[in-house]
Design a protein around this motif. Structure first.
Motif, short mmCIF file in Angstrom:
data_model
loop_
_atom_site.label_atom_id
_atom_site.label_comp_id
_atom_site.label_asym_id
_atom_site.label_seq_id
_atom_site.Cartn_x
_atom_site.Cartn_y
_atom_site.Cartn_z
N GLY A 154 -129.26 -72.67 -30.63
CA GLY A 154 -129.61 -71.58 -31.54
C GLY A 154 -128.42 -71.11 -32.37
N SER A 157 -127.49 -73.88 -35.02
CA SER A 157 -128.51 -74.23 -36.00
C SER A 157 -128.32 -73.52 -37.34
N THR A 158 -128.79 -74.11 -38.44
CA THR A 158 -128.72 -73.42 -39.74
C THR A 158 -129.73 -72.27 -39.77
N THR A 159 -130.74 -72.33 -38.91
CA THR A 159 -131.60 -71.16 -38.75
C THR A 159 -131.03 -70.40 -37.55
N PHE A 160 -129.81 -69.88 -37.74
CA PHE A 160 -129.03 -69.19 -36.72
C PHE A 160 -129.90 -68.30 -35.82
N LYS A 161 -129.82 -68.56 -34.53
CA LYS A 161 -130.55 -67.70 -33.60
C LYS A 161 -129.54 -67.07 -32.65
N LYS A 360 -119.77 -68.50 -43.25
CA LYS A 360 -120.77 -69.57 -43.28
C LYS A 360 -120.06 -70.91 -43.47
N GLY A 363 -124.09 -73.69 -44.24
CA GLY A 363 -125.33 -73.05 -43.80
C GLY A 363 -125.32 -72.55 -42.37
N HIS A 364 -124.24 -72.87 -41.62
CA HIS A 364 -124.15 -72.42 -40.23
C HIS A 364 -123.36 -71.12 -40.18
N THR A 365 -123.72 -70.23 -39.28
CA THR A 365 -122.95 -68.99 -39.11
C THR A 365 -121.76 -69.27 -38.20
#
Ligand SMILES: O=C1O[C@H]([C@@H](O)CO)C(O)=C1O
Length: 557
Positions: A154, A157-161, A360, A363-365
């Motif tokens: 998570g 991921s680029t959809t940071f969770k 960033k 795209g990753h945090t």
């Protein structure tokens, strides 16, 4: 003498807070076995990996590894991870008495329960500069129900969770989650059981009239924890293995990575008292107090029905800062390993300002230091340097200072960062002053606490301040008289922290945020020095075998 341990590491089922999950156990137990040795003993731990899907390493937190940088246990830095079915032997000297702990240092394995206590006693016939009649260990932690593989994915991921705040706080690996909060569709709902023996609160037994040394250590993955004992004062005497000027308090902040000893005079009149653990510095909403029991004279142990102990509010930063500033080295310390600060001997030879930002990358945090986010190497850094392996590591040094004019109060104007291995190279003997400068995250008006930890050396904490560090004015506020020697230090939101240390232990050493999730997101740098000396002594071939070290030792035909 040599103290020897044989460990087998495997997945085990555990329910530290009543919620059943898979964690990493040592010899089938959690927390791992306590290592107990005396000053100048050799500790030898042979660790075998029975985890079929993961490599493992073990870091001995607070032990400087003088002359044994290869035994520091950090994946990608001091060794290759131990692969399935293989064993690795750590061997090092414990040179200084005090309270320490060990934990996995590969990915986020510490958060999977991979840790335990390490206590170094004074040799027979030597005494601490304080008196106590009994002692207990209390290792504290924050705890999540999701597994680390899921959490790591998570974060990457680029959809940071984000992992969110912990579900529970644990004392000696025990907490209590309210099982009625587990969603019914969660398979663990049937195995979250509040009467499970494994989550019964830990009981610390004391005798009325005696003074106890409680050894505290935080392996937390995120939270700063505040420890309080109902109805009892604490006298703080040791921090990170160093004696300090003692002071009294009724609550103590413990940042991840820190250890303390507090003396408690047990003169209570009741049979049982609460030990309480609360979150500081981040919201405590939905994070209930972690509880333990202080039990007198073998009375029947039960959780008192008095209110749970609670220190200052989670966002009372002035209280945290005031407490942090109370730590001073013990004057006239009888311990020859005390590492006293000396203004002349420890005059600064190089100053580095490390700006902490959230950024960033593709795209990753990420978290970045002077706009470089740390990415672990394929080839362990120590081996790459010792064998001078070309192509193993980019040694372009990261900047010594942040970009001038950076506005710490706003989210980064350009959030994009660079990726790197963050290696600063020094000369042995250098005295480095490091200024950690905090800044806003990617979210406006938000800045977070970062507990920084240095491997291989202790540093002196020179000072803390709010806002932007001023190279002219800020040093006038430094503590030059008796700054405490430590290996962990907090950085407060929108503030700065100054530390100083002498490079006197050759090797390659991480300096990183001890929030497990933040280091995984790149929040760290590497310090290397004295590699020629390490090369002369050599490093064991058992640390090699991954990345470009694979081809170093070809078998003779
Ligand atoms: O690394 C972190 O990410 C979140 C937040 O900053 C973005 O969701 C958080 O609280 C952290 O500590």
């Amino acid at each position: 003498k040599v103290v020897e341990y044989e460990w087998e590491v495997s997945y085990i089922n555990a329910a530290p807070d009543c919620y059943s999950k898979t964690i990493l156990g040592i010899n089938g137990i959690y927390p791992g076995p306590t290592i107990r040795a005396s000053q100048n003993d050799t500790v030898r731990v042979t660790m075998k990996n029975h985890v079929a899907t993961e490599g493992i390493t073990m870091h001995w937190h607070g032990i400087r590894q003088i002359g044994s940088p290869w035994a520091d246990g950090t994946a990608a830095v001091s060794q290759c991870p131990i692969v399935y079915g293989e064993s690795f032997t750590y061997e090092f000297t414990v040179d200084r008495p005090g309270t320490y702990f060990y934990h996995g240092h590969f990915g986020c394995q510490r958060a999977a329960g991979f840790y335990g206590s390490l206590i170094v006693d004074l040799p027979d016939g030597m005494y601490e500069p304080y008196h106590y009649e009994g002692e207990h260990m209390i290792i504290v932690n924050d705890w999540w129900h999701r597994g680390i593989i899921d959490q790591e994915q998570g974060l990457e991921s680029t959809t940071f969770k984000w992992v969110g705040e912990p579900q529970s706080l644990l004392l000696e690996g025990r907490g209590r989650y309210n099982c009625s909060k587990v969603p019914k569709y969660d398979p663990a709902a049937i195995s979250c059981n509040q009467t499970d023996e494994r989550c019964a609160p830990h009981v610390w037994k004391v005798e009325r009239g005696k003074t106890y040394r409680l050894r505290l250590a935080s392996v937390a993955s995120l939270s700063t924890l505040n420890f309080k004992i109902e109805g009892h004062m604490m006298q703080v005497v040791e921090a990170d293995g160093h004696n300090i000027e003692p002071f009294y308090t009724d609550n103590i902040d413990i940042y991840s990575g820190e250890t303390y000893s507090v003396l408690v005079h047990c003169n209570g009149t009741l049979d049982n008292y609460h030990l309480g653990l609360n979150v500081r510095g981040r919201t405590d909403k939905d994070v209930p107090t972690g509880l333990g029991i202080l039990n007198y004279n073998n009375a029947t142990a039960y959780q008192p029905n008095t209110p749970w102990p609670k220190g200052p509010a989670w966002d009372d930063f002035p209280a945290s800062k005031a407490q942090a500033k109370k730590y001073k080295a013990l004057r006239n310390n009888p311990d020859p390993t005390s590492h006293a600060f000396n203004k002349t001997e420890h005059a600064v030879t190089r100053t580095i300002i490390l700006l902490n930002t959230q950024n960033k990358y593709q795209g990753h945090t990420k978290w970045a230091i002077n706009n470089v986010t740390y990415a672990p190497l394929q080839t362990p850094l120590l081996a790459a340097l010792v064998y001078n392996i070309s192509g193993a590591v980019d040694l372009t040094p990261p900047p010594d200072y942040p970009t001038s004019g950076y506005n710490i109060f706003n989210p980064p104007a350009n959030p994009n960062t660079n990726v790197g291995s963050g290696v600063y190279q020094f000369n042995t003997g250098d005295v480095v002053e490091l200024i950690l400068q905090n800044a806003a995250t990617l979210t406006a008006n938000q800045s977070e606490v970062h507990p920084w930890h240095l491997h291989g050396h202790d540093f002196w904490i020179m000072g803390y301040g709010d806002g932007v560090y001023d190279p002219i004015k800020s040093p006038f506020t430094f503590e030059l008289d008796n700054p405490p020697a430590r290996n962990n230090v907090p950085l407060f939101p929108f503030g700065w922290t100054a530390i100083r240390f002498k490079l006197d232990n050759p090797g390659a050493w991480p300096f990183h945020c001890h929030v497990e999730w933040h280091f995984h997101m790149g929040m760290g740098v590497m310090f290397a020095h004295g590699i020629d000396q390490v090369r002369q002594k050599g490093i064991p071939s058992s640390t090699l075998g991954c990345g470009l070290t694979k081809t170093l030792f070809k078998l003779n035909p």
